[in-house]
Design a protein around this motif. Sequence first.
Motif, PDB file in Angstrom:
ATOM      1  N   SER A   3     -20.176 -55.373  47.057  1.00  0.00           N
ATOM      2  CA  SER A   3     -19.535 -56.255  46.066  1.00  0.00           C
ATOM      3  C   SER A   3     -18.106 -55.770  45.710  1.00  0.00           C
ATOM      4  O   SER A   3     -17.229 -56.467  45.809  1.00  0.00           O
ATOM      5  N   MET A   7     -14.616 -57.769  47.103  1.00  0.00           N
ATOM      6  CA  MET A   7     -13.558 -57.819  46.181  1.00  0.00           C
ATOM      7  C   MET A   7     -12.244 -57.486  46.736  1.00  0.00           C
ATOM      8  O   MET A   7     -11.286 -58.259  46.440  1.00  0.00           O
ATOM      9  N   ALA A  10     -10.960 -59.688  49.444  1.00  0.00           N
ATOM     10  CA  ALA A  10     -10.533 -60.886  49.097  1.00  0.00           C
ATOM     11  C   ALA A  10      -8.943 -60.787  48.659  1.00  0.00           C
ATOM     12  O   ALA A  10      -8.322 -61.623  48.709  1.00  0.00           O
ATOM     13  N   GLY A  11      -8.894 -59.595  47.866  1.00  0.00           N
ATOM     14  CA  GLY A  11      -7.467 -59.213  47.376  1.00  0.00           C
ATOM     15  C   GLY A  11      -6.498 -59.256  48.678  1.00  0.00           C
ATOM     16  O   GLY A  11      -5.448 -59.370  48.508  1.00  0.00           O
ATOM     17  N   ALA A  37     -10.868 -65.892  51.246  1.00  0.00           N
ATOM     18  CA  ALA A  37     -10.827 -65.031  50.023  1.00  0.00           C
ATOM     19  C   ALA A  37     -11.805 -65.535  49.090  1.00  0.00           C
ATOM     20  O   ALA A  37     -12.548 -64.833  48.420  1.00  0.00           O
ATOM     21  N   ALA A  38     -12.036 -66.704  48.874  1.00  0.00           N
ATOM     22  CA  ALA A  38     -12.958 -67.549  47.941  1.00  0.00           C
ATOM     23  C   ALA A  38     -14.469 -67.427  48.275  1.00  0.00           C
ATOM     24  O   ALA A  38     -15.262 -66.824  47.422  1.00  0.00           O
ATOM     25  N   SER A  40     -15.205 -64.863  50.061  1.00  0.00           N
ATOM     26  CA  SER A  40     -15.434 -63.238  49.717  1.00  0.00           C
ATOM     27  C   SER A  40     -15.925 -63.189  48.350  1.00  0.00           C
ATOM     28  O   SER A  40     -16.805 -62.191  48.126  1.00  0.00           O
ATOM     29  N   LEU A  41     -15.170 -63.696  47.563  1.00  0.00           N
ATOM     30  CA  LEU A  41     -15.706 -63.386  46.072  1.00  0.00           C
ATOM     31  C   LEU A  41     -16.950 -64.102  45.792  1.00  0.00           C
ATOM     32  O   LEU A  41     -17.675 -63.362  45.050  1.00  0.00           O
ATOM     33  N   ALA A  44     -19.489 -61.762  46.926  1.00  0.00           N
ATOM     34  CA  ALA A  44     -19.397 -60.398  46.205  1.00  0.00           C
ATOM     35  C   ALA A  44     -20.150 -60.858  44.712  1.00  0.00           C
ATOM     36  O   ALA A  44     -20.933 -59.926  44.346  1.00  0.00           O
ATOM     37  N   TYR A  45     -20.135 -61.859  44.255  1.00  0.00           N
ATOM     38  CA  TYR A  45     -20.912 -62.527  42.946  1.00  0.00           C
ATOM     39  C   TYR A  45     -22.381 -62.564  43.546  1.00  0.00           C
ATOM     40  O   TYR A  45     -23.052 -62.108  42.739  1.00  0.00           O
TER      41      TYR A  45
END
Length: 52
Positions: A3, A7, A10-11, A37-38, A40-41, A44-45
């Motif tokens: 995760s 993140m 995503a950055g 990026a969304a 990827s987040l 991670a969630y």
Amino acid sequence: MWSIVLMGLAGLLVGGALSFRQQHKPLWTQVSFYVLAAMSLLAAYLLTLPAG
């Protein structure tokens, strides 16, 4: 562990999208980086949720 990696990815993707915006690249490249990026987040969630 994964995760945190997602993140960070995503950055980097958001940074790339902002860079493309400053370079006046086509809009679809910026949008695709933001979408990645969304995703990827979101991944991670989902990895932080309990397996049960």
